[in-house]
Design a protein around this motif. Structure first.
Motif, short mmCIF file in Angstrom:
data_model
loop_
_atom_site.label_atom_id
_atom_site.label_comp_id
_atom_site.label_asym_id
_atom_site.label_seq_id
_atom_site.Cartn_x
_atom_site.Cartn_y
_atom_site.Cartn_z
N SER A 211 0.02 5.85 -0.99
CA SER A 211 -0.99 6.80 -1.42
C SER A 211 -1.28 6.61 -2.90
O SER A 211 -0.37 6.37 -3.69
N PHE B 33 -12.13 -1.17 7.02
CA PHE B 33 -12.99 0.00 6.98
C PHE B 33 -14.23 -0.28 7.84
O PHE B 33 -14.80 -1.36 7.79
N THR C 135 0.82 -1.21 0.00
CA THR C 135 0.00 0.00 0.00
C THR C 135 0.84 1.25 0.00
O THR C 135 1.92 1.29 0.55
N ALA D 66 -6.91 -0.60 10.13
CA ALA D 66 -7.70 0.56 9.72
C ALA D 66 -6.78 1.74 9.41
O ALA D 66 -7.00 2.48 8.44
N GLN D 67 -5.74 1.92 10.21
CA GLN D 67 -4.80 3.01 9.98
C GLN D 67 -4.10 2.85 8.63
O GLN D 67 -3.77 3.85 7.98
N ASN D 68 -3.88 1.61 8.22
CA ASN D 68 -3.21 1.34 6.95
C ASN D 68 -4.17 1.07 5.81
O ASN D 68 -3.78 0.57 4.76
N ARG D 69 -5.46 1.33 6.04
CA ARG D 69 -6.50 1.22 5.01
C ARG D 69 -6.69 -0.21 4.51
O ARG D 69 -6.94 -0.46 3.34
N SER E 84 -8.30 -4.80 -0.30
CA SER E 84 -7.97 -4.85 1.12
C SER E 84 -8.98 -5.65 1.92
O SER E 84 -8.63 -6.32 2.88
N SER E 85 -10.23 -5.58 1.52
CA SER E 85 -11.27 -6.28 2.29
C SER E 85 -11.11 -7.79 2.21
O SER E 85 -11.71 -8.52 2.99
N LEU F 190 -9.05 4.27 -5.03
CA LEU F 190 -9.56 4.09 -3.68
C LEU F 190 -10.59 2.97 -3.64
O LEU F 190 -10.56 2.13 -2.74
N ASP G 264 -8.72 -0.29 -4.23
CA ASP G 264 -7.91 -0.59 -3.04
C ASP G 264 -8.80 -1.15 -1.94
O ASP G 264 -8.45 -2.10 -1.26
N SER G 265 -9.97 -0.57 -1.76
CA SER G 265 -10.89 -1.03 -0.73
C SER G 265 -11.35 -2.45 -0.99
O SER G 265 -11.43 -3.27 -0.08
#
Length: 388
Positions: free
Chosen positions: A57, A191, A55, A185-188, A74-75, A67, A70-71
């Motif tokens: 930006s 969520f 990960t 959560a801090q590292n996305r 990540s999930s 975004l 990425d979500s």
């Protein structure tokens, strides 16, 4: 390495990004892959990190699209993958040896033994063999982070309580799960609401904090051998912790009636300089707030002077309480192999090193400075063989 890469390819919920890029030629898909690849890399020695755990930006111009992609990726990262590739190297590895041991002891309730081996000491041939799985335990290894719910965490915590673990242990389990989800959560990688935040725990019933009576302490000193006897005496007569006692070196003990210099500072007569500590195999300086000088009571002065004459580890840099190899003794090993056994023999199965510390103030409050004279009688009745 090849085996580990094969494992990651089998278990990863997202195919390798490079292979995806080679298989897909459309510009839209290429843009998504490029954006995700630019998200960065996690540096982890001796391990390949799955592409979906990288990960950074998002690049300019593809914010919304990246975004959303990425979500979605990540999930699908599993609990075991995230703990192994991110939480252990970025969070746990920065803790002290005691902190790392704590997390490892609690995460065994979250991950299976195989996943624990991969997360801790994954490439070490000297690592201990994993313990067998607990039948019926709700391990969270393969669950994607995004699918972990409050009810699942509640099930892990309730499972611990149902199997007889204390409320304190259940609380630690809840807290560690909450910590790694906060990190995710801090590292996305996660969520929404932390699934451990609203887990319900029963009220904590604390066990009775045992203290020794004078008679119990005397019976222990009469029955104990080196080094339990001298460690117990030091723990009762001084404010030093077990880590500070185990890490004490002879150069920091001033037996004489005159002050002397040590490490550039003056050390008063009959004083111990608390500068180092040893805990779970890790030796180093105490934190600044624990750096201090403590008085050396006459009885302890006499006992340590005799000990130094008997041991072959009597050099300035040697440890006051040394193992057969000359390294600091382990408080945990002594407690498990000797202290507990002796406590049960004496009718004190609750005996621990902390009990000696807790007994100090009540005993001094009861008989004052006569305590040393009472204990001197008990010490004089013991046979005192050389340690090594």
């Amino acid at each position: 390495m090849a085996t580990h890469q094969a494992y990651l390819q089998r278990t990863s919920p997202i195919p390798d990004l490079d292979s995806r890029q080679s298989k897909r030629n459309s510009s839209a898909n290429a843009e998504c892959v490029s954006a995700l690849s630019s998200l960065g890399e996690l540096s982890r020695p001796c391990a390949e990190v799955p592409g979906h755990l990288e990960t950074k930006s998002p690049s300019a111009g593809t914010c919304g699209e990246t975004l959303a992609f990425d979500s979605a990726v990540s999930s699908r990262v599993t609990v075991a993958e995230y703990i192994e590739c991110r939480f252990v190297p970025e969070y746990i590895a920065l803790k002290t040896s005691a902190g790392r041991a704590h997390f490892r002891s609690i995460l065994k309730f979250v991950l299976s033994s195989e996943a624990m081996q991969r997360a801790f000491k994954a490439n070490s041939r000297t690592a201990k063999q994993p313990l067998g799985p607990i039948p019926g335990w709700p391990y969270m290894d393969s669950i994607p982070l995004g699918e972990v719910t409050r009810s699942w965490v509640q099930g892990v915590v309730s499972g611990a309580l149902d199997r007889g673990y204390s409320v304190q242990t259940a609380t630690h389990i809840r807290n560690v799960i909450r910590m790694f989800f906060a990190h995710a959560a801090q590292n996305r990688f996660f969520f929404g609401e932390n699934p451990a935040a609203s887990v319900i725990l029963p009220g904590m019933v604390r066990k009775t904090a045992h203290v020794l009576t004078l008679d119990q302490l005397k019976r222990f000193l009469q029955s104990a051998d080196y080094p339990e006897r001298e460690i117990a005496l030091m723990g009762t007569l001084t404010t030093m912790s077990m880590a500070e006692i185990c890490g004490l070196q002879w150069k920091y003990v001033n037996f004489s009636e005159l002050r002397r210099r040590i490490d550039g500072d003056w050390l008063d007569a009959k004083t111990i300089a608390v500068r180092m500590q040893s805990c779970r195999g890790e030796f180093g300086p105490v934190i600044s707030s624990r750096k201090r000088n403590v008085g050396l009571p006459d009885l302890l002065n006499s006992a340590l002077s005799q000990l130094r004459c008997r041991t072959k580890f009597g050099g300035q840099d040697d440890y006051v309480f040394a193992s057969r190899s000359g390294s600091p003794v382990s408080q945990d090993n002594l407690a498990n192999r000797k202290l507990k056994t002796l406590g049960e023999t004496l009718g004190m199965p609750w005996l621990s090193w902390h009990v000696f510390h807790r007994s100090r103030e009540p005993l001094y409050g009861e008989i004052g400075h006569r305590l040393q004279n009472e204990l001197k009688t008990a010490m004089s009745l013991t046979t005192t063989p050389g340690p090594f």
